[in-house]
Scaffold this active site. Sequence first.
Site, PDB file in Angstrom:
ATOM      1  N   ALA A 154       0.833  -1.206   0.000  1.00 56.02           N
ATOM      2  CA  ALA A 154       0.000   0.000   0.000  1.00 56.02           C
ATOM      3  C   ALA A 154       0.863   1.250   0.000  1.00 56.02           C
ATOM      4  CB  ALA A 154      -0.895  -0.014   1.231  1.00 56.02           C
ATOM      5  N   CYS A 155       0.352   2.281  -0.678  1.00 57.92           N
ATOM      6  CA  CYS A 155       1.011   3.592  -0.614  1.00 57.92           C
ATOM      7  C   CYS A 155      -0.075   4.641  -0.477  1.00 57.92           C
ATOM      8  CB  CYS A 155       1.886   3.808  -1.843  1.00 57.92           C
ATOM      9  SG  CYS A 155       0.935   3.902  -3.365  1.00 57.92           S
ATOM     10  N   GLN A 156       0.182   5.865  -0.923  1.00 59.23           N
ATOM     11  CA  GLN A 156      -0.826   6.917  -0.715  1.00 59.23           C
ATOM     12  C   GLN A 156      -1.985   6.829  -1.710  1.00 59.23           C
ATOM     13  OE1 GLN A 156      -0.867   8.753   1.919  1.00 59.23           O
ATOM     14  NE2 GLN A 156      -2.577  10.107   1.399  1.00 59.23           N
ATOM     15  N   PHE A 178      -3.858   4.626   0.380  1.00 63.59           N
ATOM     16  CA  PHE A 178      -4.395   5.067   1.671  1.00 63.59           C
ATOM     17  C   PHE A 178      -5.597   5.991   1.486  1.00 63.59           C
ATOM     18  CE2 PHE A 178      -4.426   7.634   5.573  1.00 63.59           C
ATOM     19  CZ  PHE A 178      -4.455   6.614   6.506  1.00 63.59           C
TER      20      PHE A 178
END
Length: 569
Positions: free
Chosen positions: A531-533, A559
């Site tokens: 996961a990232c932004q 996110f």
Amino acid sequence: MTKIVIIGGVAGGASAAARARRLSETAEIIVLERGEFVSFANCGLPYHISGEIEARDALLLQTPESFRHRFNVDVRVFNEVIAIDKHRKEVTVRRVLTGEIYLESYDKLLLSPGASPVKPPIPGINSHYVFSLRNIPDMDQILSSLLLNQPQHATVVGGGFIGLEMVEALHHLGIKVTLLELSDQVMAPVDREMANMLHQKLVEKGVDLRLNTGLAAVTELEIQPAEPEATGEYDKQIEHTNTLELMLSTGEMLKTGLVVLAIGVKPETMLANQAGIELGARGGIKVDARMCTSDPDIFAVGDVVETEDFVTALPSLVPLAGPANRQGRIAADNMLGRREIYRRTQGTSICKLFDMAIGSTGLNEKTLKRLKLPYEKIYVHTASHASYYPGAHPVTLKLLFNPTDGEILGAQAAGLDGVDKRIDVLAVAQRARMSVYTLQDLELTYAPPFGSARDVVNQAGMVASNILKGDEAVCHSEELLLGASDQIVLDVRNPPELEASGTFPNAINIPLDQLRQRLHELPKDKEILVACQVGLRGHVACRMLIQHGFKARNLTGGFKTYQMVTTKF
Ligand code: FAD
């Protein structure tokens, strides 16, 4: 000479009348409208209430006189059709102002009576301070109540298009607004996580948003206005502007000055039903693709009809102006002997809420789940135009597609800028039966103030195609929440971002730029949910991990989407 009689003189009816005249100079065309106005801009009503459209006349697109002059159409306002005799091919008409009744024969009859606001049998619902908004007289009544009673608080019931537009209009006038919505989200055409962006905006603007809350009863309060002579201050009279007390489905009580009911519309089928015209499964008039009803000389269009859903071909009720206008035109063609086909409804729509827009086309995820249709979904949060040029804002786009062949099933977008353009492009792509693969190839306008060399739509097409081609597997926020023991969550954002935005529960943090050096820290016997932004760095990380023999999936939308999914209002 064909004699065409049209019931209802607004969106569908007026388009049909104008088209019929363009096709035939000899046809006799009569429009029967029970209200005072024809061809008015019902979509503009909330904006006149807010004052953004200043001139009331701007809403009146045609008058009976202008229609007669330009189109030689006999428009009779205040003429209500009260019965249809399909065997004798005549309608019974009541002149609303005099009560006089007369018969009018037809060769072809078009029904475009629209849909009426739903008014549930709630105690007190007929109070003078409870309004619906469908036409100019409704708007005038709301405006005069605002003027006379100067409410400082208003309650809007229902968070659909009209409800949201009214919330904004009342807020614009400086009135404190409570919005009651029985379901867990406003704006039913989009899914809940997308609607959360609207919830956020409403709360930010100080709107008292109450989800999962309905209206149970309305009581008019006894008001004791202060005597102007006694107080000498006229303004004191309006201190008590809470004229109603509402009981909510939660048992709470709420004092308010005005209620706008906007909980949906139901097709006005009574006339058709009484005349023995067949209704469909959803309660609208059943029509074929020519907009012809079960009677070969009676056609129907607009909010009153059921049409086939674009994706499923199932009957659907879609009360929107675009379909009504197009259907009116097609019905006119067919009544005059042409053969034109209405090609299903996508339900493409958009709504403005303060500085935000939210739009959608095709099916949403709720419907796909309910119909048990196979689908995959991706989210992108891509700048509306080159991010280095002033005024760029992220467009949050959700794309739903068939996981086998990439057929576009639906799209939803929200943001401060560029939402209409992306939904319009995707609506065209869907109608043209393009797959998500083709979205990668679309050559769209680009210069920094307008877009990006890789537009939001291209980006969505690439992400979806990566999945179909097996270059990437995605996971969804719902899966992250499950916390399965054979999975770990890897957050590849930089630590300052975690502090600024928040974290995923139980996630390991290895920033993307350190990942290649720290692969040994990750297990090979567990699936890694990356996961990232917003999903972009997660994709890069996933590609790296897969090529190093790890089993990894990327959190689509990152996110930002996770927050949209998990935030409760
Ligand atoms: P209508 O336009 O409602 O016309 C029906 C007419 O028939 C009415 O004037 C009625 O008085 C008349 N009538 C009914 N029965 C009889 C009878 N027995 N005899 C004679 N006359 C009769 N859609 C969008 O796509 N975008 C928007 O932004 C949007 N905003 C909207 C905002 C508001 C406040 C409202 C009320 C609607 C909005 N809509 C919007 C919906 C859109 O206006 C409707 O989908 C469209 O007008 C439907 O057209 P229609 O011809 O079926 O019915």
